[in-house]
Motif scaffolding. Sequence first.
Motif, PDB file in Angstrom:
ATOM      1  N   GLN A   1      85.162 -33.600 159.562  1.00  0.00           N
ATOM      2  CA  GLN A   1      84.206 -32.793 160.426  1.00  0.00           C
ATOM      3  C   GLN A   1      83.949 -31.393 159.913  1.00  0.00           C
ATOM      4  O   GLN A   1      85.212 -30.918 159.482  1.00  0.00           O
ATOM      5  CB  GLN A   1      84.609 -32.925 161.905  1.00  0.00           C
ATOM      6  CG  GLN A   1      83.615 -32.482 163.080  1.00  0.00           C
ATOM      7  CD  GLN A   1      83.349 -31.387 163.308  1.00  0.00           C
ATOM      8  OE1 GLN A   1      83.865 -30.204 162.736  1.00  0.00           O
ATOM      9  NE2 GLN A   1      82.155 -31.103 163.942  1.00  0.00           N
TER      10      GLN A   1
ATOM     11  N   PHE B   1      81.852 -32.798 171.465  1.00  0.00           N
ATOM     12  CA  PHE B   1      81.831 -33.233 170.223  1.00  0.00           C
ATOM     13  C   PHE B   1      80.302 -32.982 170.058  1.00  0.00           C
ATOM     14  O   PHE B   1      80.012 -32.523 169.019  1.00  0.00           O
ATOM     15  CB  PHE B   1      82.012 -34.779 170.159  1.00  0.00           C
ATOM     16  CG  PHE B   1      82.361 -35.206 168.647  1.00  0.00           C
ATOM     17  CD1 PHE B   1      81.567 -34.801 167.796  1.00  0.00           C
ATOM     18  CD2 PHE B   1      82.969 -36.523 168.542  1.00  0.00           C
ATOM     19  CE1 PHE B   1      81.636 -35.094 166.525  1.00  0.00           C
ATOM     20  CE2 PHE B   1      82.911 -36.810 167.424  1.00  0.00           C
ATOM     21  CZ  PHE B   1      82.275 -36.117 166.324  1.00  0.00           C
ATOM     22  N   TRP B   2      79.528 -33.472 170.901  1.00  0.00           N
ATOM     23  CA  TRP B   2      77.952 -33.158 170.646  1.00  0.00           C
ATOM     24  C   TRP B   2      77.762 -32.137 170.652  1.00  0.00           C
ATOM     25  O   TRP B   2      76.899 -31.303 169.579  1.00  0.00           O
ATOM     26  CB  TRP B   2      77.010 -33.996 171.629  1.00  0.00           C
ATOM     27  CG  TRP B   2      75.601 -33.762 171.293  1.00  0.00           C
ATOM     28  CD1 TRP B   2      74.773 -32.918 171.968  1.00  0.00           C
ATOM     29  CD2 TRP B   2      75.131 -34.529 170.246  1.00  0.00           C
ATOM     30  NE1 TRP B   2      73.504 -33.004 171.232  1.00  0.00           N
ATOM     31  CE2 TRP B   2      73.696 -34.159 170.130  1.00  0.00           C
ATOM     32  CE3 TRP B   2      75.338 -35.495 169.183  1.00  0.00           C
ATOM     33  CZ2 TRP B   2      72.694 -34.329 169.407  1.00  0.00           C
ATOM     34  CZ3 TRP B   2      74.305 -35.781 168.285  1.00  0.00           C
ATOM     35  CH2 TRP B   2      73.063 -35.349 168.403  1.00  0.00           C
TER      36      TRP B   2
ATOM     37  N   TYR C   1      80.264 -38.743 164.906  1.00  0.00           N
ATOM     38  CA  TYR C   1      79.818 -38.893 166.181  1.00  0.00           C
ATOM     39  C   TYR C   1      79.499 -40.552 166.331  1.00  0.00           C
ATOM     40  O   TYR C   1      80.103 -40.983 167.411  1.00  0.00           O
ATOM     41  CB  TYR C   1      78.642 -37.888 166.817  1.00  0.00           C
ATOM     42  CG  TYR C   1      78.076 -38.322 168.140  1.00  0.00           C
ATOM     43  CD1 TYR C   1      78.926 -37.892 169.048  1.00  0.00           C
ATOM     44  CD2 TYR C   1      77.025 -39.386 168.438  1.00  0.00           C
ATOM     45  CE1 TYR C   1      78.395 -38.223 170.391  1.00  0.00           C
ATOM     46  CE2 TYR C   1      76.581 -39.697 169.570  1.00  0.00           C
ATOM     47  CZ  TYR C   1      77.168 -39.090 170.619  1.00  0.00           C
ATOM     48  OH  TYR C   1      76.884 -39.477 171.826  1.00  0.00           O
TER      49      TYR C   1
ATOM     50  N   ASP D   1      78.677 -35.176 160.271  1.00  0.00           N
ATOM     51  CA  ASP D   1      79.050 -34.869 161.443  1.00  0.00           C
ATOM     52  C   ASP D   1      78.300 -35.776 162.353  1.00  0.00           C
ATOM     53  O   ASP D   1      79.165 -36.195 163.347  1.00  0.00           O
ATOM     54  CB  ASP D   1      78.368 -33.245 161.782  1.00  0.00           C
ATOM     55  CG  ASP D   1      79.396 -32.235 161.191  1.00  0.00           C
ATOM     56  OD1 ASP D   1      80.615 -32.485 160.754  1.00  0.00           O
ATOM     57  OD2 ASP D   1      78.802 -31.001 161.308  1.00  0.00           O
ATOM     58  N   TYR D   2      77.230 -36.156 162.129  1.00  0.00           N
ATOM     59  CA  TYR D   2      76.652 -37.021 162.979  1.00  0.00           C
ATOM     60  C   TYR D   2      77.204 -38.419 162.603  1.00  0.00           C
ATOM     61  O   TYR D   2      77.350 -39.409 163.461  1.00  0.00           O
ATOM     62  CB  TYR D   2      74.996 -37.385 162.724  1.00  0.00           C
ATOM     63  CG  TYR D   2      74.434 -35.803 163.234  1.00  0.00           C
ATOM     64  CD1 TYR D   2      74.345 -35.490 164.405  1.00  0.00           C
ATOM     65  CD2 TYR D   2      74.124 -34.910 161.982  1.00  0.00           C
ATOM     66  CE1 TYR D   2      74.016 -34.192 164.604  1.00  0.00           C
ATOM     67  CE2 TYR D   2      73.470 -33.624 162.274  1.00  0.00           C
ATOM     68  CZ  TYR D   2      73.462 -33.279 163.600  1.00  0.00           C
ATOM     69  OH  TYR D   2      72.978 -31.780 163.968  1.00  0.00           O
TER      70      TYR D   2
ATOM     71  N   ARG E   1      86.432 -38.001 168.084  1.00  0.00           N
ATOM     72  CA  ARG E   1      86.339 -36.459 168.221  1.00  0.00           C
ATOM     73  C   ARG E   1      86.564 -36.380 169.730  1.00  0.00           C
ATOM     74  O   ARG E   1      85.672 -35.877 170.169  1.00  0.00           O
ATOM     75  CB  ARG E   1      85.389 -36.087 167.292  1.00  0.00           C
ATOM     76  CG  ARG E   1      85.084 -34.635 167.935  1.00  0.00           C
ATOM     77  CD  ARG E   1      84.093 -34.093 167.202  1.00  0.00           C
ATOM     78  NE  ARG E   1      84.392 -32.620 167.689  1.00  0.00           N
ATOM     79  CZ  ARG E   1      83.839 -31.647 167.219  1.00  0.00           C
ATOM     80  NH1 ARG E   1      82.875 -31.799 166.192  1.00  0.00           N
ATOM     81  NH2 ARG E   1      84.213 -30.518 167.421  1.00  0.00           N
TER      82      ARG E   1
ATOM     83  N   ALA F   1      71.366 -38.777 167.196  1.00  0.00           N
ATOM     84  CA  ALA F   1      72.363 -38.551 166.128  1.00  0.00           C
ATOM     85  C   ALA F   1      71.753 -39.603 164.820  1.00  0.00           C
ATOM     86  O   ALA F   1      71.711 -38.837 163.651  1.00  0.00           O
ATOM     87  CB  ALA F   1      73.894 -39.116 166.137  1.00  0.00           C
TER      88      ALA F   1
ATOM     89  N   GLU G   1      83.139 -36.504 174.653  1.00  0.00           N
ATOM     90  CA  GLU G   1      81.768 -36.750 174.142  1.00  0.00           C
ATOM     91  C   GLU G   1      80.978 -35.426 174.113  1.00  0.00           C
ATOM     92  O   GLU G   1      80.171 -35.029 173.028  1.00  0.00           O
ATOM     93  CB  GLU G   1      81.203 -37.988 174.598  1.00  0.00           C
ATOM     94  CG  GLU G   1      79.935 -38.323 173.968  1.00  0.00           C
ATOM     95  CD  GLU G   1      79.383 -39.604 174.561  1.00  0.00           C
ATOM     96  OE1 GLU G   1      78.011 -39.884 174.167  1.00  0.00           O
ATOM     97  OE2 GLU G   1      79.784 -40.150 175.771  1.00  0.00           O
TER      98      GLU G   1
END
Length: 394
Positions: free
Chosen positions: A382, A44-45, A60, A56-57, A108, A73, A41
Amino acid sequence: MAATAALLATAAPAAAAGDAAQARPLLLAGILPKNTDEQYELSFWESIKNSNYAADYEAYLKQYPNGRFAGLARARLERLGSGAPAPKAQSPAPAPRAGATAGAQATRPPAPAAASAPPAKAAPPAPAAARPSPPAAAAPPRAGAADGGVVSTTLRTAEIRDCPACPALVTVPAGSFTMGSSASDPAEKPPHQVSIAQPFAIGRYEVTVEQWNACADAGGCQRIPTIADSAKNAPVRDVSWDDAQQYVAWLSKTTGKTYRLPTEAEWEYAARGGSATAYWWGDQMRKGNANCKECGDPWSQDAPAPVGSFAANPYGLHDVNGSVWEWVADCWHSSYKGAPADGRAWNENACGARVIRGGSWREGASYMVSSTRFKYSPSVRQSQNGFRVARDMK
């Protein structure tokens, strides 16, 4: 786990604190084990926190609806004026099982880092070689390493192009190699011998925007709105594993040849170019050899360089280090324990995550090593993910 808890304790309030919280880096190399849910996580962020892509957000939030950065996000989505509403919070996804996948919607896992280095690794970029001609409209690769990098000897293999709009392929010979690494992430262990019994063809370059759009024009692929302003010879990105399957199906129908994604073993074998070192050009990174952060020009944090901007490896492949992460055929497994030794795809029913390889232009040198591997849900788009194609020589 004490270090993990300490880091997460500082990360949790960061989401509520807003953008100002991003001034302090959250990912410190070596603190979190790379193959953990928390690291996935956080990685990913880190890889999307400066992104201008709403997708992308959304990706997530799909994976971490109650994540530590979910509030940020959603705020970013509002700021970007995303047409799609942010997913509603749900109960957290179950932890991935060791050796399996990252859960039913493993979006992700250890994602590449856009603005800071991902979990610790060590690496170097690629030298200049005798260079095959780039695809139509591509900028010609440089004639040599500008900063004293090693100049490699590229095998002169005939280029295969099955249709005018098809990617250029090169033939990779049969052979054996040691896959993985004992000096890096646990997911790359144990190093093991793999034998590729038959030659195969693989893309000299990653699939480009122009090539993807040819498929879209023919109705075989979806349009990718986020690449509308990209150069025709830029690698296509923001595509999912499922999208890549549409593309290879269209190529197969168009040419009568059986196109596919390379297996993970084929990808690493081809990327190594006959080497056993950390990078195909050696064990030390040299600036100007790969399209990655802090790896030298040409580089921009906004987008990858055109395909073929850097030297080819000894098998004639460009951009296996950096540029965009590349989807391969295999299901994700958290180690190589039990991996096939014959180069075939390692798959299973109900595959919740697929493997990506090679790093991207947003990562630093530590992600450029030939053994680097990560995972994503096959449905996730992504902005750092693309692919190259393969096919059998029959």
